[in-house]
Scaffold this active site. Structure first.
Site, PDB file in Angstrom:
ATOM      1  N   LYS A 184      49.377  42.656  29.120  1.00  0.00           N
ATOM      2  CA  LYS A 184      49.766  42.693  30.536  1.00  0.00           C
ATOM      3  C   LYS A 184      49.296  41.404  31.217  1.00  0.00           C
ATOM      4  O   LYS A 184      48.112  41.221  31.472  1.00  0.00           O
ATOM      5  CB  LYS A 184      49.134  43.894  31.256  1.00  0.00           C
ATOM      6  CG  LYS A 184      49.791  44.116  32.609  1.00  0.00           C
ATOM      7  CD  LYS A 184      48.949  44.877  33.599  1.00  0.00           C
ATOM      8  CE  LYS A 184      48.009  44.044  34.363  1.00  0.00           C
ATOM      9  NZ  LYS A 184      48.597  42.980  35.209  1.00  0.00           N
ATOM     10  N   GLU A 259      36.341  38.448  28.662  1.00  0.00           N
ATOM     11  CA  GLU A 259      36.198  37.027  29.034  1.00  0.00           C
ATOM     12  C   GLU A 259      36.261  36.981  30.545  1.00  0.00           C
ATOM     13  O   GLU A 259      37.339  37.139  31.123  1.00  0.00           O
ATOM     14  CB  GLU A 259      37.358  36.202  28.458  1.00  0.00           C
ATOM     15  CG  GLU A 259      37.443  36.180  26.956  1.00  0.00           C
ATOM     16  CD  GLU A 259      36.474  35.203  26.321  1.00  0.00           C
ATOM     17  OE1 GLU A 259      35.802  34.455  27.059  1.00  0.00           O
ATOM     18  OE2 GLU A 259      36.372  35.213  25.092  1.00  0.00           O
ATOM     19  N   CYS A 293      38.084  28.798  34.547  1.00  0.00           N
ATOM     20  CA  CYS A 293      36.818  29.532  34.460  1.00  0.00           C
ATOM     21  C   CYS A 293      35.682  28.640  33.976  1.00  0.00           C
ATOM     22  O   CYS A 293      34.523  28.980  34.162  1.00  0.00           O
ATOM     23  CB  CYS A 293      36.992  30.747  33.574  1.00  0.00           C
ATOM     24  SG  CYS A 293      37.789  30.345  32.025  1.00  0.00           S
ATOM     25  N   GLU A 392      31.954  32.591  42.367  1.00  0.00           N
ATOM     26  CA  GLU A 392      33.086  31.858  41.805  1.00  0.00           C
ATOM     27  C   GLU A 392      34.110  31.603  42.917  1.00  0.00           C
ATOM     28  O   GLU A 392      34.686  32.537  43.462  1.00  0.00           O
ATOM     29  CB  GLU A 392      33.704  32.702  40.698  1.00  0.00           C
ATOM     30  CG  GLU A 392      34.650  31.923  39.855  1.00  0.00           C
ATOM     31  CD  GLU A 392      35.200  32.746  38.697  1.00  0.00           C
ATOM     32  OE1 GLU A 392      35.434  33.957  38.854  1.00  0.00           O
ATOM     33  OE2 GLU A 392      35.424  32.151  37.627  1.00  0.00           O
TER      34      GLU A 392
HETATM   35  P1  NAD Z   1      41.622  39.419  38.110  1.00  0.00           P
HETATM   36  O1  NAD Z   1      40.394  39.992  37.502  1.00  0.00           O
HETATM   37  O2  NAD Z   1      41.918  39.716  39.520  1.00  0.00           O
HETATM   38  O3  NAD Z   1      42.917  39.900  37.297  1.00  0.00           O
HETATM   39  C1  NAD Z   1      43.024  39.675  35.922  1.00  0.00           C
HETATM   40  C2  NAD Z   1      44.016  40.676  35.356  1.00  0.00           C
HETATM   41  O4  NAD Z   1      43.499  41.991  35.511  1.00  0.00           O
HETATM   42  C3  NAD Z   1      45.393  40.659  36.011  1.00  0.00           C
HETATM   43  O5  NAD Z   1      46.373  40.837  35.000  1.00  0.00           O
HETATM   44  C4  NAD Z   1      45.339  41.891  36.909  1.00  0.00           C
HETATM   45  O6  NAD Z   1      46.606  42.466  37.131  1.00  0.00           O
HETATM   46  C5  NAD Z   1      44.502  42.818  36.072  1.00  0.00           C
HETATM   47  N1  NAD Z   1      43.834  43.887  36.823  1.00  0.00           N
HETATM   48  C6  NAD Z   1      43.462  43.887  38.126  1.00  0.00           C
HETATM   49  N2  NAD Z   1      42.881  45.064  38.432  1.00  0.00           N
HETATM   50  C7  NAD Z   1      42.869  45.802  37.299  1.00  0.00           C
HETATM   51  C8  NAD Z   1      42.389  47.101  36.977  1.00  0.00           C
HETATM   52  N3  NAD Z   1      41.795  47.880  37.883  1.00  0.00           N
HETATM   53  N4  NAD Z   1      42.535  47.544  35.704  1.00  0.00           N
HETATM   54  C9  NAD Z   1      43.125  46.775  34.760  1.00  0.00           C
HETATM   55  N5  NAD Z   1      43.604  45.532  35.017  1.00  0.00           N
HETATM   56  C10 NAD Z   1      43.473  45.057  36.271  1.00  0.00           C
HETATM   57  O7  NAD Z   1      41.550  37.854  37.818  1.00  0.00           O
HETATM   58  P2  NAD Z   1      42.569  36.736  38.288  1.00  0.00           P
HETATM   59  O8  NAD Z   1      42.338  36.541  39.745  1.00  0.00           O
HETATM   60  O9  NAD Z   1      43.923  37.017  37.765  1.00  0.00           O
HETATM   61  O10 NAD Z   1      42.015  35.465  37.466  1.00  0.00           O
HETATM   62  C11 NAD Z   1      40.929  34.733  37.849  1.00  0.00           C
HETATM   63  C12 NAD Z   1      39.660  35.224  37.139  1.00  0.00           C
HETATM   64  O11 NAD Z   1      39.831  35.143  35.724  1.00  0.00           O
HETATM   65  C13 NAD Z   1      38.485  34.340  37.438  1.00  0.00           C
HETATM   66  O12 NAD Z   1      37.357  35.165  37.661  1.00  0.00           O
HETATM   67  C14 NAD Z   1      38.305  33.524  36.162  1.00  0.00           C
HETATM   68  O13 NAD Z   1      37.013  33.038  35.935  1.00  0.00           O
HETATM   69  C15 NAD Z   1      38.701  34.505  35.129  1.00  0.00           C
HETATM   70  N6  NAD Z   1      39.068  33.813  33.891  1.00  0.00           N
HETATM   71  C16 NAD Z   1      38.181  33.846  32.843  1.00  0.00           C
HETATM   72  C17 NAD Z   1      38.472  33.178  31.659  1.00  0.00           C
HETATM   73  C18 NAD Z   1      37.512  33.213  30.492  1.00  0.00           C
HETATM   74  O14 NAD Z   1      37.885  32.797  29.423  1.00  0.00           O
HETATM   75  N7  NAD Z   1      36.298  33.703  30.667  1.00  0.00           N
HETATM   76  C19 NAD Z   1      39.682  32.497  31.531  1.00  0.00           C
HETATM   77  C20 NAD Z   1      40.569  32.477  32.607  1.00  0.00           C
HETATM   78  C21 NAD Z   1      40.246  33.151  33.793  1.00  0.00           C
END
Ligand code: NAD
Length: 505
Positions: A184, A259, A293, A392
């Site tokens: 997803k 992650e 990230c 962040e």
């Molecule tokens: P987010 O956590 O808001 O969303 C990530 C994903 O989770 C999306 O697909 C979203 O639809 C889904 N999601 C949201 N609520 C959910 C729930 N209750 N249950 C299941 N899935 C749910 O993150 P974002 O804003 O899309 O991305 C930015 C974040 O991602 C930042 O915190 C960044 O650091 C992190 N990130 C980490 C890495 C890594 O390798 N550690 C890499 C890229 C991004």
């Protein structure tokens, strides 16, 4: 739906990829895909419902026995062809990624797409090299060996900052090891994950091995994580959502790979090359508009170099060209959405009360005003325990703070809940070496910040999560190890039976 934009025609059949074909979602709720450079809606689609997730999981389960039973060589051949199909489509992928995310075309052409092709080629090779301990007679009376087996059907969730690369990082190790997957993506950036899945199918990866559901996190996402037919959850995203995902996955005792967020420190010791460090800090904090990230977010600079470093970073930031992401001359595009831009601006505005905004700290006016742009921003004078240093921000914002002793620099670097990545800048091998040992992060660069390679693991310490993407280490997440033990004696009454039968003849 839609408005005649080419993206609409490209995905006219739907924005869910289930069992080898595109189809529409059935939730009754629509989602716009917006080009953040212009605010124009480029595609509108119907989000996945729980029933769509069920259909994707069923397709993945159906495909599992044949894919898990294929030889490593067969899986490897398909992945090699897959890398070729992606390379042929590089331009289309780069363009679509730039439009849905606002990434400069230079970044997608030179980083996102070639990185994804290389990752695919890496896993084509790695599929034939699953490692384990050698078989042996460890007990003396038995032969023991390990089987490394796929886990089953994996449910993965990805963020919006690198949609194509995140799809690759989630899908490739899973399928190279013989699993099938339902991914997803983030709802605002659904398109390149679909193109990735289509390319896999065209390369000969059987239908159902890779499925994409584009749905909302709270319903489709949670339904996928909690699904009883999913054997493992791999999540990349924020730490806050990661906690919720962990709760749901734990209830059903699933394998979990997280992650999460990062707040990478960038530690400059007083013998460092200031010019190199300043260039590294600007590139490392602004890449992908800071929505990375591992981006450099907190630069700690030893007092003798502090003023020179701040001046050099401010000068360099002033040279960065904001503009149309599709123009190869553009250095910095918009943020992924107006919402994200406003979030970033909120962090900076709150910081102003107690810190100095040296440069940036505003959205550009003129032609760029309608896009989600934000100027490169340099902040000094913030307190270590302030929000701008601890949380962040995920935007083009760098905070610089001074330190005196090496001990202090390393302590400050470790002083956030996160531990994804860090860098140390020094020409003294012992100082740099100490930083690599003592900074608690999944990656520590020395005299650089950002490069990643397919052969090396990516993953966090502390609140940045656990488990590894990329590299052969990712197979630790996507396989389970079975110990098989054969008796070699053919003796009915074995020595160890004395624990039950005592000395009875
Ligand atoms: P987010 O956590 O808001 O969303 C990530 C994903 O989770 C999306 O697909 C979203 O639809 C889904 N999601 C949201 N609520 C959910 C729930 N209750 N249950 C299941 N899935 C749910 O993150 P974002 O804003 O899309 O991305 C930015 C974040 O991602 C930042 O915190 C960044 O650091 C992190 N990130 C980490 C890495 C890594 O390798 N550690 C890499 C890229 C991004």
């Amino acid at each position: 739906m839609g408005n005649g934009h080419p993206m609409r025609d490209r995905f006219a059949a739907g924005t869910q990829y289930i069992g080898g074909r595109l189809r529409s979602g059935t939730s009754g709720r629509t989602q716009d895909v917006v080009d953040p450079a212009t605010g124009e809606t480029v595609h509108t689609y119907e989000l996945a419902s729980a029933a769509d997730v069920d259909a994707a999981v069923a397709a993945a389960r159906e495909a599992l026995p044949a894919w898990a039973g294929a030889t490593p060589g067969e899986r490897s051949d398909a992945l090699h062809r897959f890398a070729g199909v992606l390379a042929d489509r590089a331009e289309d992928l780069a363009h679509t990624e730039s439009v849905q995310c606002g990434k400069p075309i230079r970044l997608t052409t030179e980083f996102d797409v070639p990185g994804t092709v290389d990752n695919t080629a890496f896993f084509a090779g790695a599929a034939r090299h699953l490692q384990g301990q050698s078989a042996g007679e460890y007990s003396g009376d038995h032969t023991s060996y390990v089987r490394r087996e796929p886990i089953g059907t994996v449910g993965s969730i990805a963020p919006w900052n690198y949609p194509l690369q995140m799809a690759a990082w989630k899908i490739l190790p899973a399928i190279a090891a013989g699993n099938t997957i339902v991914l997803k993506p983030a709802e605002i950036t659904p398109l390149t994950s679909l193109m990735f899945a289509e390319a896999a199918a065209e390369a000969g990866v059987p239908d159902g091995v890779v499925n994409i559901v584009n749905g909302a996190g709270r319903d489709a996402g949670e339904h996928l994580v909690g699904h009883p037919d999913i054997a493992m959850t791999s999540f990349t995203g924020s730490t806050a959502v990661g906690r919720r995902v962990a709760e749901i996955a734990t209830k059903s005792v699933k394998r979990l790979h997280l992650e999460l967020g990062g707040k990478a420190p960038f530690v400059v010791f007083d013998d460092a090359d200031v010019e190199a460090a300043a260039h590294g800090a600007v590139a490392g904090s602004l890449i992908n508009s800071g929505q990375d990230c591992t981006a450099a977010t907190r630069a700690y600079v030893q007092r003798p170099l502090y003023d020179a470093f701040v001046a050099a970073v401010a000068d360099l930031m002033a040279t960065v060209r904001l503009g149309d992401p599709l123009d190869p001359a553009t250095d910095l595009g918009p943020l992924v959405s107006h919402l994200q831009r406003d979030r970033v601006a909120g962090f900076v505005d709150r910081a102003r009360a107690h810190a100095t905004v040296v440069t940036g700290g505003e959205a550009p006016q003129g032609d760029l005003k309608r896009g989600a742009y934000y100027r490169p921003t340099l902040i000094t004078g913030a307190a270590q325990d302030s929000e701008i240093v601890q949380c962040e921000v995920f935007g083009p914002v760098l905070v610089v703070l001074p330190f005196d002793t090496d001990d202090e620099g390393i302590d400050l670097a470790n002083d956030t809940p996160y531990g994804l990545a860090a860098s140390a800048w020094s020409r003294d091998v012992y100082r740099a070496g100490r930083a690599t040992r003592e900074i608690k992060a999944g990656c520590v660069w020395v005299n650089d910040h950002i490069p990643i390679i397919s052969e090396m693991p990516h993953g966090g310490y502390k609140a940045s999560g656990f488990g590894k993407d990329m590299s052969a280490y990712s197979f630790e997440e996507y396989t389970q190890v079975k110990h098989v033990m054969y008796d070699n004696t053919a003796i009915a009454r074995k020595d160890w039976h004395r624990t039950i039968f005592g000395d009875r003849p």
